[in-house]
Design a protein around this motif. Structure first.
Motif, PDB file in Angstrom:
ATOM      1  N   GLY A   1       0.793  -1.210   0.000  1.00 60.88           N
ATOM      2  CA  GLY A   1       0.000   0.000   0.000  1.00 60.88           C
ATOM      3  C   GLY A   1       0.832   1.271   0.000  1.00 60.88           C
ATOM      4  N   ALA A   2       2.083   1.180   0.477  1.00 67.78           N
ATOM      5  CA  ALA A   2       2.898   2.375   0.635  1.00 67.78           C
ATOM      6  C   ALA A   2       3.306   2.981  -0.706  1.00 67.78           C
ATOM      7  N   ARG A   3       3.580   2.156  -1.716  1.00 62.60           N
ATOM      8  CA  ARG A   3       4.087   2.665  -2.987  1.00 62.60           C
ATOM      9  C   ARG A   3       3.110   2.402  -4.124  1.00 62.60           C
ATOM     10  N   ALA A   4       1.909   1.971  -3.805  1.00 59.01           N
ATOM     11  CA  ALA A   4       0.988   1.521  -4.835  1.00 59.01           C
ATOM     12  C   ALA A   4      -0.171   2.483  -5.029  1.00 59.01           C
ATOM     13  N   ALA A   5      -0.693   2.482  -6.243  1.00 57.76           N
ATOM     14  CA  ALA A   5      -1.985   3.119  -6.480  1.00 57.76           C
ATOM     15  C   ALA A   5      -3.087   2.204  -5.957  1.00 57.76           C
ATOM     16  N   VAL A   6      -2.959   0.897  -6.257  1.00 57.47           N
ATOM     17  CA  VAL A   6      -3.937  -0.095  -5.808  1.00 57.47           C
ATOM     18  C   VAL A   6      -3.188  -1.288  -5.234  1.00 57.47           C
ATOM     19  N   ALA A   7      -3.605  -1.748  -4.066  1.00 52.83           N
ATOM     20  CA  ALA A   7      -3.039  -2.966  -3.476  1.00 52.83           C
ATOM     21  C   ALA A   7      -4.173  -3.917  -3.122  1.00 52.83           C
ATOM     22  N   VAL A   8      -4.149  -5.102  -3.699  1.00 50.82           N
ATOM     23  CA  VAL A   8      -5.158  -6.135  -3.474  1.00 50.82           C
ATOM     24  C   VAL A   8      -4.469  -7.296  -2.774  1.00 50.82           C
ATOM     25  N   VAL A   9      -5.004  -7.724  -1.634  1.00 50.60           N
ATOM     26  CA  VAL A   9      -4.372  -8.788  -0.862  1.00 50.60           C
ATOM     27  C   VAL A   9      -5.379  -9.894  -0.576  1.00 50.60           C
ATOM     28  N   ASP A  10      -5.174 -11.052  -1.198  1.00 52.10           N
ATOM     29  CA  ASP A  10      -5.936 -12.276  -0.939  1.00 52.10           C
ATOM     30  C   ASP A  10      -7.450 -12.045  -0.991  1.00 52.10           C
ATOM     31  N   VAL A  11      -7.905 -11.380  -2.049  1.00 54.05           N
ATOM     32  CA  VAL A  11      -9.323 -11.027  -2.180  1.00 54.05           C
ATOM     33  C   VAL A  11     -10.124 -12.180  -2.775  1.00 54.05           C
ATOM     34  N   THR A  12     -11.270 -12.423  -2.173  1.00 53.62           N
ATOM     35  CA  THR A  12     -12.179 -13.468  -2.632  1.00 53.62           C
ATOM     36  C   THR A  12     -13.595 -12.897  -2.739  1.00 53.62           C
ATOM     37  N   LYS A  13     -14.311 -13.300  -3.770  1.00 61.58           N
ATOM     38  CA  LYS A  13     -15.718 -12.930  -3.930  1.00 61.58           C
ATOM     39  C   LYS A  13     -16.457 -14.123  -4.498  1.00 61.58           C
ATOM     40  N   THR A  14     -17.522 -14.543  -3.817  1.00 64.07           N
ATOM     41  CA  THR A  14     -18.273 -15.724  -4.213  1.00 64.07           C
ATOM     42  C   THR A  14     -19.717 -15.362  -4.504  1.00 64.07           C
ATOM     43  N   TYR A  15     -20.252 -15.944  -5.579  1.00 67.39           N
ATOM     44  CA  TYR A  15     -21.675 -15.831  -5.911  1.00 67.39           C
ATOM     45  C   TYR A  15     -22.248 -17.248  -5.911  1.00 67.39           C
ATOM     46  N   GLY A  16     -23.063 -17.552  -4.911  1.00 67.30           N
ATOM     47  CA  GLY A  16     -23.579 -18.910  -4.800  1.00 67.30           C
ATOM     48  C   GLY A  16     -22.436 -19.879  -4.542  1.00 67.30           C
ATOM     49  N   ASP A  17     -22.296 -20.880  -5.419  1.00 66.28           N
ATOM     50  CA  ASP A  17     -21.206 -21.842  -5.244  1.00 66.28           C
ATOM     51  C   ASP A  17     -20.032 -21.553  -6.186  1.00 66.28           C
ATOM     52  N   ARG A  18     -20.035 -20.365  -6.817  1.00 68.20           N
ATOM     53  CA  ARG A  18     -18.971 -20.025  -7.764  1.00 68.20           C
ATOM     54  C   ARG A  18     -18.099 -18.915  -7.201  1.00 68.20           C
ATOM     55  N   LYS A  19     -16.785 -19.155  -7.193  1.00 64.17           N
ATOM     56  CA  LYS A  19     -15.843 -18.124  -6.777  1.00 64.17           C
ATOM     57  C   LYS A  19     -15.478 -17.269  -7.986  1.00 64.17           C
ATOM     58  N   ALA A  20     -16.041 -16.063  -8.026  1.00 61.63           N
ATOM     59  CA  ALA A  20     -15.738 -15.158  -9.137  1.00 61.63           C
ATOM     60  C   ALA A  20     -14.322 -14.615  -9.029  1.00 61.63           C
ATOM     61  N   VAL A  21     -13.879 -14.375  -7.793  1.00 59.44           N
ATOM     62  CA  VAL A  21     -12.495 -13.966  -7.518  1.00 59.44           C
ATOM     63  C   VAL A  21     -11.985 -14.878  -6.417  1.00 59.44           C
ATOM     64  N   ASP A  22     -10.846 -15.502  -6.655  1.00 59.61           N
ATOM     65  CA  ASP A  22     -10.403 -16.601  -5.797  1.00 59.61           C
ATOM     66  C   ASP A  22      -9.005 -16.342  -5.242  1.00 59.61           C
ATOM     67  N   GLY A  23      -8.933 -15.595  -4.135  1.00 58.14           N
ATOM     68  CA  GLY A  23      -7.657 -15.383  -3.454  1.00 58.14           C
ATOM     69  C   GLY A  23      -6.650 -14.580  -4.252  1.00 58.14           C
ATOM     70  N   VAL A  24      -7.073 -13.496  -4.878  1.00 62.00           N
ATOM     71  CA  VAL A  24      -6.185 -12.711  -5.741  1.00 62.00           C
ATOM     72  C   VAL A  24      -5.387 -11.699  -4.928  1.00 62.00           C
ATOM     73  N   SER A  25      -4.080 -11.648  -5.170  1.00 62.20           N
ATOM     74  CA  SER A  25      -3.197 -10.617  -4.624  1.00 62.20           C
ATOM     75  C   SER A  25      -2.509  -9.908  -5.783  1.00 62.20           C
TER      76      SER A  25
END
Length: 320
Positions: free
Chosen positions: A11-35
């Motif tokens: 986060g210190a040197r970044a415009a965007v920092a994504v850490v281990d992000v997950t998003k699930t819809y029902g039984d489907r992981k649309a985003v699966d642990g993205v960094s």
């Protein structure tokens, strides 16, 4: 490939920092642990097949969706819940941008600009930059699909944001419009803006992006500079020889040839040793009419998306 160790404090040197992000819809992981870390001033391309999770991930970065788990920071702040302090610093163009359809093009963009405190000069300059300077008095609902796309891009740029999210911005543009937009984006990059860009045009990503990330089934399978990806994954060059010049069996026996197929009136020789194969071909049949096709980002992309398996341990970002 370069180190797979993520930044100690992304986060210190970044415009965007994504850490281990997950998003699930029902039984489907649309985003699966993205960094993922997107640096300030970087032109970053997010690639992947339809349904790979690109739009969901970008909407989480923008603060339009909440992640189920993990964290996202934009300029060191969380975009969720909706962070109004970040809005003037971001420009967003989505695939379903909303318009004031009963207004003219100029009225619409003036309205958007006023929301961010941008002046009329910015409106005129932005319409010119996206090729709509001749459409000032046309009502938005009378615009063509490509013109609406240009207006959506103008709406994302008019207030001079530091961070710009563009989701398939050239989808409705003709080839000339695509190239014109490329020049606009190169200008923004030169000004130090950060651009996050999703596209299905692989030639576009190769020409414009400092780095690209490829999503497959919600997982980030690789992140790197386009040319480094091409070199690292060693996609084969293709030599196109007019049919009848050499038979398939003889072609397969040439030193350095990895594969042979017939395609579009040519015998196609796949190789990672172009010079060696050309020298052998010259001896056997001459090089008149022989064409060379060098590997591209599209070759790498098709190979990686066909595998559908992550390449990096723990799905951590691979730093260029």
């Amino acid at each position: 490939m370069s180190s797979t160790t993520p930044l100690t404090d992304p986060g210190a040197r970044a415009a965007v920092a994504v850490v281990d992000v997950t998003k699930t819809y029902g039984d489907r992981k649309a985003v699966d642990g993205v960094s993922l870390t997107i640096r300030r001033g970087e032109f970053f391309g997010l690639l992947g097949p339809n349904g790979a999770g690109k739009s969901t991930l970008v909407e989480i970065m923008e603060g339009l969706r909440k992640a189920d788990s993990g964290s996202v920071t934009v300029f060191g702040e969380s975009p969720w819940p909706r962070n109004t302090a970040l809005l003037p610093r971001m420009g967003v163009q989505t695939q379903s941008s909303a318009f004031f359809v009963r207004q003219t093009v100029h009225e619409h963009l003036r309205t958007v600009a006023a929301l961010f405190g941008a002046d009329r000069a910015a409106v005129d300059a932005t319409l010119g930059a996206v090729g709509l300077d001749g459409q000032h008095d046309v009502r938005v609902d009378d615009l063509s699909g490509g013109q609406r796309q240009r207006l959506a891009i103008a709406s994302a740029l008019v207030h001079g944001p530091e961070l710009i999210f563009l989701d398939e911005p050239t989808a409705s543009l003709d080839p000339e419009g695509r190239r014109d937009l490329w020049e606009v984006l190169r200008g923004l990059k030169a000004e130090g803006r950060t651009i996050v860009y999703t596209t299905h045009h692989l030639d576009e990503a190769e020409a414009l992006c400092d780095r690209v990330g490829i999503l497959v089934a919600g997982r980030l399978v690789v992140t790197d500079e386009p040319q480094h990806l091409i070199r690292t994954f060693g996609a084969s060059s293709r030599l196109l020889v007019p049919l009848g010049r050499i038979d398939e069996e003889r072609a397969r026996s040439l030193p350095g040839v990895d594969g042979v197929l017939v395609q579009g009136g040519h015998l196609v020789l796949e190789t990672r040793a172009t010079g060696r194969v050309l020298a052998a071909l010259d001896t056997v049949t001459g090089l008149d009419g022989v064409q060379t096709r060098t590997p591209s980002l599209e070759d790498v992309y098709l190979d990686l998306t066909a595998r559908r398996t992550p390449l990096a341990p723990n799905n951590q970002e691979q730093q260029a």
